[in-house]
Write a protein that holds these residues in place. Structure first.
Motif, PDB file in Angstrom:
ATOM      1  N   GLU A  13      20.823  12.734 -13.755  1.00  0.00           N
ATOM      2  CA  GLU A  13      20.339  11.398 -14.132  1.00  0.00           C
ATOM      3  C   GLU A  13      18.964  11.478 -14.793  1.00  0.00           C
ATOM      4  N   TYR A  14      18.925  12.170 -15.928  1.00  0.00           N
ATOM      5  CA  TYR A  14      17.626  12.424 -16.537  1.00  0.00           C
ATOM      6  C   TYR A  14      17.242  11.382 -17.596  1.00  0.00           C
ATOM      7  N   ALA A  15      18.026  10.316 -17.731  1.00  0.00           N
ATOM      8  CA  ALA A  15      17.774   9.351 -18.813  1.00  0.00           C
ATOM      9  C   ALA A  15      16.394   8.714 -18.693  1.00  0.00           C
ATOM     10  N   ASN A  16      15.861   8.321 -19.831  1.00  0.00           N
ATOM     11  CA  ASN A  16      14.634   7.529 -19.831  1.00  0.00           C
ATOM     12  C   ASN A  16      14.996   6.147 -19.256  1.00  0.00           C
ATOM     13  N   PRO A  17      14.326   5.737 -18.167  1.00  0.00           N
ATOM     14  CA  PRO A  17      14.751   4.491 -17.513  1.00  0.00           C
ATOM     15  C   PRO A  17      14.610   3.251 -18.398  1.00  0.00           C
ATOM     16  N   SER A  18      13.862   3.349 -19.496  1.00  0.00           N
ATOM     17  CA  SER A  18      13.699   2.174 -20.372  1.00  0.00           C
ATOM     18  C   SER A  18      14.791   2.068 -21.423  1.00  0.00           C
ATOM     19  N   SER A  19      15.671   3.070 -21.522  1.00  0.00           N
ATOM     20  CA  SER A  19      16.679   3.031 -22.594  1.00  0.00           C
ATOM     21  C   SER A  19      17.724   1.944 -22.332  1.00  0.00           C
ATOM     22  N   MET A  20      18.463   1.606 -23.395  1.00  0.00           N
ATOM     23  CA  MET A  20      19.362   0.447 -23.328  1.00  0.00           C
ATOM     24  C   MET A  20      20.772   0.811 -22.850  1.00  0.00           C
ATOM     25  N   TYR A  21      21.148   2.098 -23.004  1.00  0.00           N
ATOM     26  CA  TYR A  21      22.546   2.455 -22.690  1.00  0.00           C
ATOM     27  C   TYR A  21      22.782   2.554 -21.183  1.00  0.00           C
ATOM     28  N   ASP A  22      24.074   2.580 -20.847  1.00  0.00           N
ATOM     29  CA  ASP A  22      24.492   2.630 -19.454  1.00  0.00           C
ATOM     30  C   ASP A  22      23.942   3.828 -18.693  1.00  0.00           C
ATOM     31  N   PHE A  23      23.827   4.967 -19.418  1.00  0.00           N
ATOM     32  CA  PHE A  23      23.371   6.223 -18.801  1.00  0.00           C
ATOM     33  C   PHE A  23      21.998   6.056 -18.127  1.00  0.00           C
ATOM     34  N   SER A  24      21.200   5.119 -18.612  1.00  0.00           N
ATOM     35  CA  SER A  24      19.845   4.980 -18.036  1.00  0.00           C
ATOM     36  C   SER A  24      19.842   4.094 -16.785  1.00  0.00           C
ATOM     37  N   ARG A  25      21.008   3.495 -16.485  1.00  0.00           N
ATOM     38  CA  ARG A  25      21.014   2.502 -15.402  1.00  0.00           C
ATOM     39  C   ARG A  25      20.646   3.115 -14.048  1.00  0.00           C
ATOM     40  N   LYS A  26      21.153   4.335 -13.783  1.00  0.00           N
ATOM     41  CA  LYS A  26      20.895   4.939 -12.456  1.00  0.00           C
ATOM     42  C   LYS A  26      19.406   5.225 -12.287  1.00  0.00           C
ATOM     43  N   SER A  27      18.773   5.706 -13.374  1.00  0.00           N
ATOM     44  CA  SER A  27      17.335   5.998 -13.202  1.00  0.00           C
ATOM     45  C   SER A  27      16.529   4.705 -13.121  1.00  0.00           C
ATOM     46  N   SER A  28      16.897   3.677 -13.906  1.00  0.00           N
ATOM     47  CA  SER A  28      16.109   2.435 -13.788  1.00  0.00           C
ATOM     48  C   SER A  28      16.361   1.766 -12.436  1.00  0.00           C
ATOM     49  N   ASN A  29      17.583   1.891 -11.920  1.00  0.00           N
ATOM     50  CA  ASN A  29      17.849   1.344 -10.577  1.00  0.00           C
ATOM     51  C   ASN A  29      17.063   2.093  -9.508  1.00  0.00           C
ATOM     52  N   ALA A  30      16.958   3.419  -9.678  1.00  0.00           N
ATOM     53  CA  ALA A  30      16.225   4.222  -8.681  1.00  0.00           C
ATOM     54  C   ALA A  30      14.764   3.758  -8.627  1.00  0.00           C
ATOM     55  N   ILE A  31      14.206   3.451  -9.797  1.00  0.00           N
ATOM     56  CA  ILE A  31      12.804   3.019  -9.831  1.00  0.00           C
ATOM     57  C   ILE A  31      12.666   1.630  -9.195  1.00  0.00           C
ATOM     58  N   LYS A  32      13.615   0.780  -9.492  1.00  0.00           N
ATOM     59  CA  LYS A  32      13.583  -0.575  -8.903  1.00  0.00           C
ATOM     60  C   LYS A  32      13.656  -0.488  -7.370  1.00  0.00           C
ATOM     61  N   GLU A  33      14.585   0.350  -6.917  1.00  0.00           N
ATOM     62  CA  GLU A  33      14.738   0.515  -5.460  1.00  0.00           C
ATOM     63  C   GLU A  33      13.457   1.085  -4.835  1.00  0.00           C
ATOM     64  N   ALA A  34      12.898   2.092  -5.497  1.00  0.00           N
ATOM     65  CA  ALA A  34      11.691   2.747  -4.977  1.00  0.00           C
ATOM     66  C   ALA A  34      10.541   1.744  -4.897  1.00  0.00           C
ATOM     67  N   ARG A  35      10.448   0.882  -5.892  1.00  0.00           N
ATOM     68  CA  ARG A  35       9.372  -0.113  -5.893  1.00  0.00           C
ATOM     69  C   ARG A  35       9.534  -1.047  -4.676  1.00  0.00           C
ATOM     70  N   GLY A  36      10.783  -1.363  -4.375  1.00  0.00           N
ATOM     71  CA  GLY A  36      11.051  -2.202  -3.200  1.00  0.00           C
ATOM     72  C   GLY A  36      10.652  -1.485  -1.909  1.00  0.00           C
ATOM     73  N   VAL A  37      10.932  -0.183  -1.862  1.00  0.00           N
ATOM     74  CA  VAL A  37      10.589   0.583  -0.654  1.00  0.00           C
ATOM     75  C   VAL A  37       9.060   0.620  -0.469  1.00  0.00           C
ATOM     76  N   ILE A  38       8.337   0.861  -1.560  1.00  0.00           N
ATOM     77  CA  ILE A  38       6.868   0.940  -1.445  1.00  0.00           C
ATOM     78  C   ILE A  38       6.287  -0.451  -1.137  1.00  0.00           C
ATOM     79  N   LYS A  39       6.891  -1.478  -1.691  1.00  0.00           N
ATOM     80  CA  LYS A  39       6.479  -2.859  -1.356  1.00  0.00           C
ATOM     81  C   LYS A  39       6.566  -3.053   0.171  1.00  0.00           C
ATOM     82  N   ASP A  40       7.699  -2.642   0.750  1.00  0.00           N
ATOM     83  CA  ASP A  40       7.844  -2.789   2.207  1.00  0.00           C
ATOM     84  C   ASP A  40       6.887  -1.870   2.966  1.00  0.00           C
ATOM     85  N   PHE A  41       6.682  -0.677   2.425  1.00  0.00           N
ATOM     86  CA  PHE A  41       5.818   0.325   3.076  1.00  0.00           C
ATOM     87  C   PHE A  41       4.404  -0.229   3.297  1.00  0.00           C
TER      88      PHE A  41
END
Ligand code: PLP
Length: 399
Positions: free
Chosen positions: A31-59
């Motif tokens: 899952e090495y895609a640039n998280p800002s890209s528009m194609y589907d391949f980038s979805r997993k990395s952009s989701n990982a960042i979104k999830e991580a931001r939520g975790v740090i928010k709770d932290f």
């Protein structure tokens, strides 16, 4: 060296937890895609960042995940916060910090002083506790920012952050409050809302994520000018393609840290206290540099009077034991630690002071090994001290 490694320098950096490494791996490999890209391949990395931001928010118990940005380290979080606030509103020219901050704050304040800011450096007592009256008196109408660390890297002392925020805001509600929580995160609970914090920095490598990833909380009412210009990443507050694997890593480390807080407060504290009391009781020229109960559970700082800390470290290293004679950033030089100086640790003990910092990977056997081996090391170093008369007098006194 045949000995097993006994790593008691966890305030300098920590071992990456296997589970953190595992959480990072997919973002290096598939899952090495640039998280800002528009194609589907980038979805997993952009989701990982979104999830991580939520975790740090709770932290840190932020209100909204928009209040979290990812940085490269604790130093970048501090610079982004401090310069960011001051560059956004250049009218106020007074800032406050403490004499015992990490160099990433102190050196920046010294630079700002040269650039025309007036700075108050608040002192501590002999236990490392901040002088709150001095702080209260220092806050003025044109105080732009106060920066206070949550826990000190050298002695572990925890500052009363909620009380400090009340003091600042009661004198000037517009003054911003930045907290360097690099040594608190993973060791004690962090709650930015309950403690009236405007900006707060953390660093992954202090709680079992790799070096090279940090985070900064900026509450929604606080504006900053970004340090790094470029793309729109991190809502325009920190340009640069997001470091997806490391962001996934710090989030996993934060989850593990929350799960481990009870273990920190009980088991790690028990091992720290065992190490501390045995050293103090067994070695006549050992001196506890701070005894306050309000310390992070993993840290103790002990001075060995009339001897050189560097020599002790070399002997420890021969046995595979890692500790530190000051903060990692100052131990390369023989300058006595600015923290111990601010605490007025006597000169007889300051050069022989050793910081011991444990982690969830520290075992009882390791602590027992140090307790067994240290007295002979101290005897060896003491035997070549030029202060034999003073040492004899001390021995009599502490009999
Ligand atoms: N603040 C404190 C209290 C620290 O102990 C450290 C590192 O030792 C830092 C900030 C800097 O963190 P980093 O090494 O991630 O830049």
């Amino acid at each position: 060296m045949t000995n097993k490694l006994i790593y008691l320098d966890n305030n300098a950096t920590t071992k990456v937890d296997e589970r953190v490494l595992e959480a990072m791996m997919p973002y290096f490999k598939e899952e090495y895609a640039n998280p800002s890209s528009m194609y589907d391949f980038s979805r997993k990395s952009s989701n990982a960042i979104k999830e991580a931001r939520g975790v740090i928010k709770d932290f840190v118990n932020a209100k909204d995940e928009k209040e979290i940005i990812f940085t490269s380290c604790g130093s970048e979080s501090a610079s982004t916060a401090i310069r960011g606030v001051l560059n956004y509103d250049r009218n106020k020219k007074h800032i406050i910090t403490t004499k015992v901050e990490h160099p990433c704050v102190l050196n920046l304040y010294q630079t700002l002083e040269k650039q025309g800011y007036s700075v108050d450096y608040i002192g501590v007592d002999s236990n490392g506790e901040l002088n709150l009256e001095e702080l209260e008196a220092a806050v003025k109408d044109d105080t732009a920012l106060v920066s206070v660390m949550w826990a000190n890297n050298e002695n572990g002392v925890i500052n009363p952050i909620g009380r400090i925020s009340e003091i600042i805001k009661s004198k000037n509600k517009d003054t911003k409050f930045f907290v360097d929580a690099v040594q608190a995160a993973g060791k004690i609970p962090i709650d930015v809302q309950a403690n009236g914090i405007d900006l707060l920095g953390i660093s992954g490598h202090k709680f079992h994520a790799p070096k090279g990833i940090g985070a900064l909380y900026i509450n929604s009412k606080t504006m900053i000018t970004p340090l790094i210009a470029g793309g729109h990443q991190e809502r325009g507050k920190r340009a640069g393609t997001e470091n997806t694997p490391y962001i996934a890593g710090i989030a996993k480390a934060a989850e593990l840290a929350v799960d481990g807080l009870q273990y920190e407060a009980t088991e790690i504290k028990r091992l720290r206290d065992k190490l501390e009391s045995n050293i103090i009781n067994k070695i006549y020229n050992a001196r506890l540099n701070t005894s306050v109960a309000n310390r992070v559970p993993n840290t103790t700082n002990i001075g060995f009077e009339y001897i050189e800390g560097e020599l002790i470290l070399l002997h420890l290293s021969d046995l595979g034991i890692c500790a530190s004679s000051g903060s990692a950033c100052t131990s390369g030089s023989l300058e006595p630690s600015h923290v111990l100086r601010a605490m007025n640790v006597p000169f007889t003990a300051i050069h022989g002071s050793i910081r011991w910092s444990l982690s969830r990977f520290t075992t009882e056997d390791e602590i027992d090994f140090v307790i067994e081996k240290l007295p002979a090391i101290i005897d060896k170093v003491t035997a070549i001290s030029p202060y034999q008369k003073e040492l004899q007098a001390l021995k009599e006194l502490r009999k």
